[in-house]
Design an enzyme around this catalytic site. Structure first.
Site, PDB file in Angstrom:
ATOM      1  N   HIS A 135       6.461  11.179  13.246  1.00  0.00           N
ATOM      2  CA  HIS A 135       5.998  10.103  12.161  1.00  0.00           C
ATOM      3  C   HIS A 135       4.553  10.499  12.203  1.00  0.00           C
ATOM      4  CE1 HIS A 135       4.889   6.668  10.319  1.00  0.00           C
ATOM      5  NE2 HIS A 135       6.110   6.507   9.791  1.00  0.00           N
TER       6      HIS A 135
ATOM      7  N   GLY B 277       9.870   1.407   6.374  1.00  0.00           N
ATOM      8  CA  GLY B 277       9.054   0.851   7.449  1.00  0.00           C
ATOM      9  C   GLY B 277       9.408  -0.763   7.099  1.00  0.00           C
ATOM     10  N   GLY B 278       8.186  -1.313   6.509  1.00  0.00           N
ATOM     11  CA  GLY B 278       7.912  -2.866   6.248  1.00  0.00           C
ATOM     12  C   GLY B 278       8.998  -3.535   5.769  1.00  0.00           C
TER      13      GLY B 278
ATOM     14  N   TRP C 122      11.312   0.222  12.651  1.00  0.00           N
ATOM     15  CA  TRP C 122      10.471  -1.029  12.737  1.00  0.00           C
ATOM     16  C   TRP C 122       9.307  -0.792  13.321  1.00  0.00           C
ATOM     17  CZ3 TRP C 122      13.813  -5.925  14.474  1.00  0.00           C
ATOM     18  CH2 TRP C 122      14.627  -6.250  13.554  1.00  0.00           C
ATOM     19  N   LYS C 123       8.943   0.310  13.859  1.00  0.00           N
ATOM     20  CA  LYS C 123       7.535   0.613  14.214  1.00  0.00           C
ATOM     21  C   LYS C 123       7.094  -0.010  15.445  1.00  0.00           C
ATOM     22  CE  LYS C 123       6.143   2.392   9.835  1.00  0.00           C
ATOM     23  NZ  LYS C 123       5.276   2.674   8.893  1.00  0.00           N
TER      24      LYS C 123
HETATM   25  P1  PGA Z   1       6.541   1.808   4.609  1.00  0.00           P
HETATM   26  O1  PGA Z   1       6.795   2.645   5.924  1.00  0.00           O
HETATM   27  O2  PGA Z   1       8.002   1.617   4.266  1.00  0.00           O
HETATM   28  O3  PGA Z   1       6.202   0.642   5.387  1.00  0.00           O
HETATM   29  O4  PGA Z   1       5.644   2.273   3.868  1.00  0.00           O
HETATM   30  C1  PGA Z   1       7.470   3.861   5.894  1.00  0.00           C
HETATM   31  C2  PGA Z   1       7.187   4.740   7.160  1.00  0.00           C
HETATM   32  O5  PGA Z   1       6.396   4.717   7.748  1.00  0.00           O
HETATM   33  O6  PGA Z   1       8.414   5.198   7.380  1.00  0.00           O
END
Ligand code: PGA
Length: 247
Positions: free
Chosen positions: A95, A231-232, A13-14
């Site tokens: 990451h 991620g997104g 989720w960052k």
């Molecule tokens: P993304 O990110 O799916 O938004 O490209 C992947 C990640 O950084 O783990």
């Protein structure tokens, strides 16, 4: 070489989500996918609540980083011991956003992964080349070296996961070709097997970078792609569950 690798889809989720985002996790847990392993990694303040919310579902909860030390005077950092203590089972280390935003290098990432293992957490170790490195034509050698420098001592199929994430594919909507992914994952597998034998055969190698419900099945079908780091598309239950069902 008989180990079968169960697929893993991990959501990163960052620095996204608020308490209201718990509703997305609840929806994911209600669906309770069992076709593969699933881990959701929220920001630290939500970690304990996510663990509680995931309850008895098959979804596990992970963190996005940890410190190398067990405890101590490290303002703003979080130990693997505390991540374990609140009930999370995994932690992402290395990451590319940590490498870029915080200058983290592979030696530190290896030490973080070792702290994770020492506390009974699964280490999800991220590696990947920049666009300039890809263009220079030596991405596979470079990423293989990055993996060797970042993997924890004592890595096994049960405690360590590799996530190959080309930096130029993260959050950009661009993905490598099937051939590029296949070739990189094969190179990483060869190195893992050379270094770790049967355990190297069993360690899962995830692909990450612009995985969406629409491309997940194709990516997950590539040999030696054992799932994805998302991620997104992990922020919304419908998108994430779409990816999970493709695994
Ligand atoms: P993304 O990110 O799916 O938004 O490209 C992947 C990640 O950084 O783990």
């Amino acid at each position: 070489m008989t180990t079968t690798r169960r697929k893993l889809v991990a959501g990163n989720w960052k620095m996204n989500g608020l308490t209201a985002s718990m509703a997305e996790l609840v929806e994911m847990c209600d669906a309770n996918p069992t076709n593969c392993d699933v881990i959701v990694c929220p920001p630290f303040p939500l970690l304990g609540r996510f663990v509680g919310s995931a309850g008895n579902s098959h979804i596990e909860i992970g963190a996005q980083d940890c410190h190398t030390a067990e405890s101590g005077a490290h303002t703003g950092d979080v130990s693997a011991a505390l991540i374990k203590d609140v009930g999370a089972t995994a932690v992402i280390v290395g990451h590319s956003e940590r490498r870029t935003d915080h200058g983290e290098q592979s030696g530190l990432i290896k030490a973080k992964a070792e702290a994770a293992l020492a506390n009974g957490l699964t280490a999800i170790v991220c590696i990947g080349e920049t666009e300039a490195e890809r263009d220079a034509g030596n991405a596979e050698a470079l990423v293989t070296a990055q993996m060797r420098a970042s993997l924890p001592a004592g890595a096994t199929a049960a405690n360590t996961v590799v996530a190959y994430e080309p930096v130029w594919a993260i959050g950009t909507g661009r993905t490598p070709t099937t051939e590029q992914i296949a070739s990189m994952h094969a190179a990483l597998r060869t190195a893992l097997k050379a270094d770790l034998g049967e355990e190297g055969h069993g360690i899962r190698i995830l692909y990450g970078g612009s995985v969406k419900p629409g491309n997940a099945a194709e990516i997950f079908a590539i040999p030696d792609v054992d799932g994805g780091l998302i991620g997104g598309a992990s922020l919304k239950a419908t998108d994430f569950l779409g990816i999970v069902s493709a695994a």
